[in-house]
Enzyme design. Structure first.
Site, short mmCIF file in Angstrom:
data_model
loop_
_atom_site.label_atom_id
_atom_site.label_comp_id
_atom_site.label_asym_id
_atom_site.label_seq_id
_atom_site.Cartn_x
_atom_site.Cartn_y
_atom_site.Cartn_z
N LYS A 80 37.16 -29.27 -24.39
CA LYS A 80 37.65 -28.83 -23.08
C LYS A 80 36.69 -27.75 -22.59
O LYS A 80 36.00 -27.12 -23.39
CB LYS A 80 39.06 -28.23 -23.26
CG LYS A 80 39.90 -28.19 -22.04
CD LYS A 80 40.77 -29.43 -21.89
CE LYS A 80 41.62 -29.31 -20.63
NZ LYS A 80 42.47 -30.45 -20.40
N ALA A 239 53.59 -27.66 -14.99
CA ALA A 239 52.73 -26.65 -14.36
C ALA A 239 51.74 -26.16 -15.42
O ALA A 239 50.93 -26.95 -15.88
CB ALA A 239 53.58 -25.52 -13.79
P1 NAD Z 1 48.26 -29.31 -10.40
O1 NAD Z 1 47.53 -28.04 -10.24
O2 NAD Z 1 47.97 -30.44 -9.48
O3 NAD Z 1 49.84 -29.05 -10.34
C1 NAD Z 1 50.45 -27.97 -10.95
C2 NAD Z 1 51.50 -27.45 -9.97
O4 NAD Z 1 52.27 -26.43 -10.63
C3 NAD Z 1 50.91 -26.81 -8.72
O5 NAD Z 1 51.50 -27.40 -7.57
C4 NAD Z 1 51.28 -25.33 -8.84
O6 NAD Z 1 51.53 -24.71 -7.59
C5 NAD Z 1 52.52 -25.39 -9.69
N1 NAD Z 1 52.83 -24.19 -10.46
C6 NAD Z 1 51.99 -23.35 -11.11
N2 NAD Z 1 52.68 -22.38 -11.72
C7 NAD Z 1 53.99 -22.62 -11.47
C8 NAD Z 1 55.20 -21.99 -11.84
N3 NAD Z 1 55.21 -20.89 -12.60
N4 NAD Z 1 56.36 -22.51 -11.39
C9 NAD Z 1 56.37 -23.62 -10.61
N5 NAD Z 1 55.25 -24.26 -10.23
C10 NAD Z 1 54.08 -23.78 -10.66
O7 NAD Z 1 48.02 -29.72 -11.94
P2 NAD Z 1 48.34 -31.10 -12.68
O8 NAD Z 1 47.10 -31.91 -12.73
O9 NAD Z 1 49.61 -31.69 -12.19
O10 NAD Z 1 48.54 -30.54 -14.15
C11 NAD Z 1 49.74 -29.90 -14.52
C12 NAD Z 1 49.73 -29.69 -16.01
O11 NAD Z 1 49.55 -30.95 -16.67
C13 NAD Z 1 48.60 -28.80 -16.52
O12 NAD Z 1 49.06 -28.07 -17.65
C14 NAD Z 1 47.54 -29.79 -16.97
O13 NAD Z 1 46.68 -29.25 -17.95
C15 NAD Z 1 48.43 -30.87 -17.54
N6 NAD Z 1 47.80 -32.19 -17.60
C16 NAD Z 1 47.35 -32.79 -16.47
C17 NAD Z 1 46.75 -34.04 -16.55
C18 NAD Z 1 46.28 -34.78 -15.33
O14 NAD Z 1 46.04 -35.99 -15.42
N7 NAD Z 1 46.12 -34.11 -14.20
C19 NAD Z 1 46.62 -34.67 -17.81
C20 NAD Z 1 47.14 -34.04 -18.94
C21 NAD Z 1 47.73 -32.79 -18.82
#
Ligand code: NAD
Length: 360
Positions: A80, A239
Site C-alpha cells: 500500500k 468510512a
Molecule cells: P470514499 O472516500 O469514497 O467514501 C468514504 C465516505 O466516508 C466519504 O463520503 C466520507 O465523507 C465519509 N466519512 C468519512 N469519515 C466519516 C465519519 N466519521 N462518519 C461518517 N462518514 C464519514 O471511500 P471508499 O472508496 O468508499 O472507501 C471507504 C473505505 O473502504 C475505506 O476504508 C477504504 O480503504 C475501504 N476500501 C475501499 C475499496 C474501494 O474499492 N474503494 C476497497 C477496499 C476497501
C-alpha cells in the site's frame, strides 16, 4: 519512529520514503509481502496529523493487503502507499500524481498502485503516465473504479453472515446502518435497497449523505445520534478504519458487523475477541472488502471476467469458512490464520518448483 523495528514487528519486506522537491509530494510505499507474487495496493491521499500516523496507516493497510490477497486465493502479495497531504484542501494535480508514478516506478513492478481514499481513476491515469505499474484508471491504465466490486463482495459477505446467524439470506425486513456513503458505501446501499432492506446512513460530507437519501431512499440519521448505537440488524462501516474499539463495541446494538472499511478494529488483538464475547458476528474487513482487489488484481493477472466474477461470488463461501474456523472466538484472528495457511502453502509450492519440481 523506529522504522526498522516497526517493520520487523509487522513483518514488512520493504518500506520506501519519497519526496519530490518540485511538487512538494511526500509519500511512503510499504511492501509487506511478495511471497505469493508482486503486490497491488491502493494509494491513499490523506492529511495525516503526523508522519508517525502516516507510517502507522501504511504499515497496517499493507499488512491487511497481504491477508486480503491470500485469503481471496490471488497470486499477489500485499502493499500500500500513502501520500501525506500538507492540508485537507490540497487538490490532486497531474504533476503530483506523475511524481507519485515515478516513485512507484522505482520499485520495478514489485508494487502496483491503484485507488484508495482520495485517489480517483483520473489520478491513477496520471500516475500511469510515468509507470506501467498502476491499475484502476480508464485511459492510460485500466480496470477503472473498483468500488462497485468491493460493494458487491461486501453484500455477498453479508449473506454469509445472515446464514451463519441462522437466518435466510434475505434482506427484506432488515435494517442496515451504513457509516460513509462514498464510493463503496453508496453502492452497497444501492444493492441493499434493491434487495429490500431499510438503510440508515451517516456521512460527514452532507451532499454525499443527501445523495443516498434522495437517490436511494435511505434514511439519514440525525446529528445528535450515534450510528454505532442504533438498533439495527447489520452495521456496515464504510468510512475510515479504527472505529471499532472497546468503547464502541460495548455499545453496539446490532447482531452483525460487515462493511467495506479497512482496519475496522482499532486494536485487533483485543477487539476481535470483545465483539465475539458480545455475541456479535464480525465479518473480517479484508474478507468482506476484497471485491475491488479481486477485480483489479484479477485483470492484472490476466484472469477472465467470468473467473473474476466467480471469485467475488466466492467471498460468501470464504466468509463462511472463516466463521467455522473461528468457532466462538475472534473472527478477525481466524481470518488472519486462514490467510497465513494460504501464504504458507503458496510459499512451499514455490520452493518445490524452485527445487526443480516444475510440474508439481
Ligand atoms: P470514499 O472516500 O469514497 O467514501 C468514504 C465516505 O466516508 C466519504 O463520503 C466520507 O465523507 C465519509 N466519512 C468519512 N469519515 C466519516 C465519519 N466519521 N462518519 C461518517 N462518514 C464519514 O471511500 P471508499 O472508496 O468508499 O472507501 C471507504 C473505505 O473502504 C475505506 O476504508 C477504504 O480503504 C475501504 N476500501 C475501499 C475499496 C474501494 O474499492 N474503494 C476497497 C477496499 C476497501
Amino acid at each position: 519512529m523506529n522504522v526498522l523495528s516497526q517493520m520487523q514487528s509487522y513483518g514488512h519486506e520493504r518500506v520506501t520514503f519519497h519526496q519530490d522537491a518540485k511538487t512538494g509530494l511526500k509519500a511512503i510505499i510499504a511492501i509487506h509481502s511478495t511471497v505469493l507474487g508482486n503486490a497491488l495496493g491502493g494509494t491513499r491521499r490523506w492529511a495525516y496529523a503526523s508522519e508517525a500516523d502516516a507510517m502507522h496507516d501504511v504499515l497496517r493497510l499493507s499488512e491487511g493487503m497481504t491477508y486480503k490477497a491470500a485469503a481471496s486465493g490471488l497470486a499477489m502479495g500485499g502493499a500500500k502507499s500513502v501520500i501525506i497531504m500538507p492540508n485537507a484542501n490540497q487538490q490532486p494535480t497531474e504533476a503530483e500524481a506523475r511524481a507519485m508514478g515515478r516513485f512507484v516506478d522505482t520499485l520495478a513492478g514489485k508494487y502496483i498502485a491503484a485507488e484508495d481514499v482520495g485517489v480517483s481513476p483520473q489520478y491513477c491515469d496520471w500516475m500511469a503516465m510515468e509507470t506501467k505499474h498502476v491499475m484502476g484508471g480508464n485511459t492510460v491504465s485500466h480496470g477503472g473504479d473498483p468500488s462497485p466490486y468491493t460493494a458487491l463482495g461486501c453484500f455477498n459477505s453479508m449473506k454469509a453472515c445472515l446464514t451463519h446467524t441462522g437466518r435466510k439470506a434475505d434482506f427484506s425486513n432488515l435494517t442496515v446502518a451504513i457509516q460513509g456513503v462514498g464510493a463503496t458505501g453508496y453502492r452497497l446501499a444501492k444493492l441493499l435497497r434493491a434487495a429490500g432492506a431499510a438503510v440508515l446512513v451517516t456521512d460527514v460530507h452532507v451532499p454525499t449523505m443527501k445523495r443516498a437519501v434522495e437517490e436511494l431512499g435511505c434514511v439519514a440519521l440525525g446529528n445528535d445520534k450515534n450510528l454505532f448505537e442504533q438498533k439495527v440488524d447489520i452495521l456496515a462501516p464504510c468510512a475510515l478504519g479504527g472505529m471499532l474499539d472497546a468503547k464502541t463495541i460495548a455499545n453496539l446494538n446490532c447482531s452483525i458487523v460487515c462493511g467495506t472499511a479497512n482496519n475496522q478494529l482499532a486494536n485487533p488483538s483485543t477487539d476481535g475477541d470483545a465483539i465475539a464475547k458480545r455475541g456479535i458476528l464480525y465479518s473480517p474487513d479484508f474478507i468482506a472488502n476484497a471485491g475491488g482487489l479481486i477485480r483489479l488484481a484479477g485483470l492484472y493477472l490476466g484472469m477472465t471476467e467470468a473467473e473474476i466474477d466467480q471469485k467475488i461470488v466466492d467471498i460468501e463461501q470464504i466468509t463462511t469458512e472463516v466463521f467455522a474456523l473461528a468457532n466462538t472466538g475472534s473472527t478477525g484472528a481466524a481470518a488472519i490464520a486462514f490467510a497465513k495457511v494460504k501464504i504458507a502453502a503458496g510459499a512451499s509450492k514455490k520452493v518445490l518448483v524452485g527445487a526443480g519440481g516444475g510440474s508439481r
